[in-house]
Design an enzyme around this catalytic site. Structure first.
Site, mmCIF file in Angstrom:
data_model
loop_
_atom_site.group_PDB
_atom_site.id
_atom_site.type_symbol
_atom_site.label_atom_id
_atom_site.label_comp_id
_atom_site.label_asym_id
_atom_site.label_seq_id
_atom_site.Cartn_x
_atom_site.Cartn_y
_atom_site.Cartn_z
ATOM 1 N N GLY A 1 -4.008 7.600 -4.143
ATOM 2 C CA GLY A 1 -5.046 8.348 -3.434
ATOM 3 C C GLY A 1 -6.133 7.466 -2.859
ATOM 4 N N ALA A 2 -5.970 6.131 -2.933
ATOM 5 C CA ALA A 2 -6.997 5.227 -2.407
ATOM 6 C C ALA A 2 -6.658 4.771 -0.989
ATOM 7 C CB ALA A 2 -7.169 4.027 -3.330
ATOM 8 N N SER B 1 -1.501 2.877 0.357
ATOM 9 C CA SER B 1 -0.048 3.023 0.504
ATOM 10 C C SER B 1 0.729 2.933 -0.796
ATOM 11 C CB SER B 1 0.503 1.978 1.469
ATOM 12 O OG SER B 1 0.250 2.370 2.748
ATOM 13 N N SER B 2 0.232 3.603 -1.810
ATOM 14 C CA SER B 2 1.006 3.630 -3.051
ATOM 15 C C SER B 2 2.326 4.379 -2.831
ATOM 16 C CB SER B 2 0.193 4.259 -4.183
ATOM 17 O OG SER B 2 -0.169 5.581 -3.849
ATOM 18 N N SER B 3 2.335 5.364 -1.943
ATOM 19 C CA SER B 3 3.584 6.106 -1.690
ATOM 20 C C SER B 3 4.630 5.201 -1.053
ATOM 21 C CB SER B 3 3.344 7.289 -0.746
ATOM 22 O OG SER B 3 2.325 8.104 -1.221
ATOM 23 N N ASP C 1 3.258 1.595 6.996
ATOM 24 C CA ASP C 1 3.095 1.272 5.572
ATOM 25 C C ASP C 1 4.358 0.639 4.986
ATOM 26 O OD1 ASP C 1 0.712 2.495 6.064
ATOM 27 O OD2 ASP C 1 1.219 4.363 5.038
ATOM 28 N N TYR D 1 -3.247 15.424 8.717
ATOM 29 C CA TYR D 1 -2.582 14.277 9.341
ATOM 30 C C TYR D 1 -1.614 14.784 10.417
ATOM 31 C CZ TYR D 1 0.262 10.008 9.682
ATOM 32 O OH TYR D 1 0.941 8.900 10.127
HETATM 33 C C1 GLA Z 1 -0.912 6.678 6.924
HETATM 34 C C2 GLA Z 1 0.517 6.698 7.472
HETATM 35 C C3 GLA Z 1 0.699 5.587 8.495
HETATM 36 C C4 GLA Z 1 -0.395 5.602 9.551
HETATM 37 C C5 GLA Z 1 -1.771 5.711 8.900
HETATM 38 C C6 GLA Z 1 -2.866 5.888 9.914
HETATM 39 O O1 GLA Z 1 -1.116 5.527 6.172
HETATM 40 O O2 GLA Z 1 1.437 6.551 6.433
HETATM 41 O O3 GLA Z 1 1.970 5.693 9.074
HETATM 42 O O4 GLA Z 1 -0.183 6.609 10.482
HETATM 43 O O5 GLA Z 1 -1.847 6.770 7.980
HETATM 44 O O6 GLA Z 1 -3.004 4.736 10.656
#
Ligand code: GLA
Length: 393
Positions: free
Chosen positions: A134-135, A138-140, A184, A236
């Protein structure tokens, strides 16, 4: 086995901890342990799905997947960070929606790899992470990429990393149901230590851009605002749709096509769509300018571009949140060269570029501002550009 980069970046004992957790879950040693990092996006936000440019780098922190093959066709998954929610699913019956919660990410990676025709079989997977969820770091993607690399690794499949990134993304898009771009997963799999990754999301062309902050006497501070960021709530997706609508109105395939002609955005009469498009178009230029400065050894001059990116995300794209705006203001008032939110927005982290000797002042200024607002104190992390995913053992 040790491949890319420096084993120290995951912290001592990371492989052992993941292997111990595997033993606790399944009663044996894993066949292997893989690490995939989280990322910080230096600049280039909401440009990836518009076929534009991004400039992320990998963190030292990330996700470990300890894995062994199974011959019963099952995917068994447990996570140290979700101990109460282990999950089991027959591989042959994986389909979008069939696994929910945290386990949808590793299951989605397995599903996408099999959909592409790779003969990945059953596996027991134990996940351990040192990356805050949640930070917006890109933990996912790190979870998907660690799983994807581990599954292909343990089944002896050599899949090109770009393809693996695309498959991990497909899992997130179609299996989990979040329409993210390719940034990511690319960062997690392709970045190199001491470098950022300039990715052209139209051609897929990736090139390293030197980001030796220490040599430049700089620090990139990650400020976790402690507001949980989530992409799955529809905001998003709505930004993404707005960009597609704007491109359609301009008669182009994607907003990337007007990067060289920012004035074109003025043709959009709807003020909201015009603002959304303006962000994407100006952000693409900021990415290219930032990459040029870094290549010229001028990292210290990137600050104003970061701050301009934040203003654009706040005012035109409207994905910022109050704690991020306050953090950016306090960080720059406290001496940072520039600061911006990083990641998808609506929560997560801010990054602040600062001269090393001013980092403490930036921390103090930001913490004080949060306390003045009565908010929980922010968490700080020094971001060190690190290696993309590799096998730890
Ligand atoms: C998330 C998405 C990415 C990108 C960013 C915004 O991290 O996973 O693909 O779109 O948002 O830049």
């Amino acid at each position: 086995m040790m491949a890319r980069g420096d084993s120290k970046v995951t912290g001592p004992g990371a492989a052992d901890r993941a292997a111990d957790w595997f033993a606790e879950c399944y009663g044996t040693e894993p066949e292997g342990v893989w690490h995939a990092p989280g990322r910080v996006n230096l600049i280039g936000e909401h440009t990836d799905y518009n076929e534009g440019f991004v400039l992320p780098f990998a963190l030292g922190q990330g996700v470990r997947a300890a894995v062994s093959r199974r011959d019963d066709g099952l995917l068994e998954m447990c996570s140290q960070q979700a101990r109460a929610s282990p999950a089991t699913a027959p591989l042959s019956r994986l389909s979008p929606g069939s696994v929910t919660g945290w386990a949808a990410y590793p299951a989605g990676a397995a599903w996408a790899i099999r959909e592409a025709g790779y003969p990945v079989g059953g596996a027991s997977i134990a996940i351990d992470a040192d990356l805050e969820r949640g930070a917006a770091l890109s933990s996912s993607a790190a979870l998907e990429c660690a799983t994807a690399l581990a599954l292909t690794g343990v089944h002896g499949l050599d899949v090109d990393r770009r393809e693996l990134a695309a498959l991990a993304r497909r899992g997130e898009n179609e299996f989990v149901g979040v329409p993210t771009g390719i940034m990511d997963q690319s960062a997690s799999l392709l970045c190199r230590a001491g470098q950022a990754l300039l990715l052209d999301c139209r051609s897929g062309q990736a090139s390293d851009v030197p980001l030796d902050l220490e040599a430049a006497g700089l620090v990139l501070l990650v400020i976790d605002t402690r507001v949980q960021h989530a992409l799955a709530d529809g905001r998003y997706a709505s930004r993404r749709r707005a960009c597609e609508d704007a491109a359609r109105l301009l008669g182009v395939r994607s907003l990337r096509d007007v990067t060289d002609n920012p004035a074109a955005v003025g043709q959009i009469t709807d003020p909201l769509l015009r603002r959304r498009a303006r962000h994407v178009v100006t952000e693409n230029s900021r990415v290219l300018e930032t990459a040029s400065l870094l290549r010229a050894g001028e990292a210290g001059r990137c600050g104003p571009l970061l701050t301009a990116s934040h203003a654009s995300l706040r005012d035109d794209f409207e994905v910022s949140w109050p704690q991020a705006d306050v953090a950016v203001e306090a960080a720059t008032a406290g001496g940072a060269l520039g600061a911006r939110m990083t990641g998808g927005g609506f929560g997560g982290s801010v990054i602040a570029l600062t001269e090393a000797e001013r980092a403490e002042g930036v921390r103090t200024s930001t913490s004080r501002a949060f306390s003045d607002h009565g908010w929980p104190p922010p968490r700080f992390l020094d971001a060190v550009p690190s290696s993309g995913a590799w096998r730890l053992r």
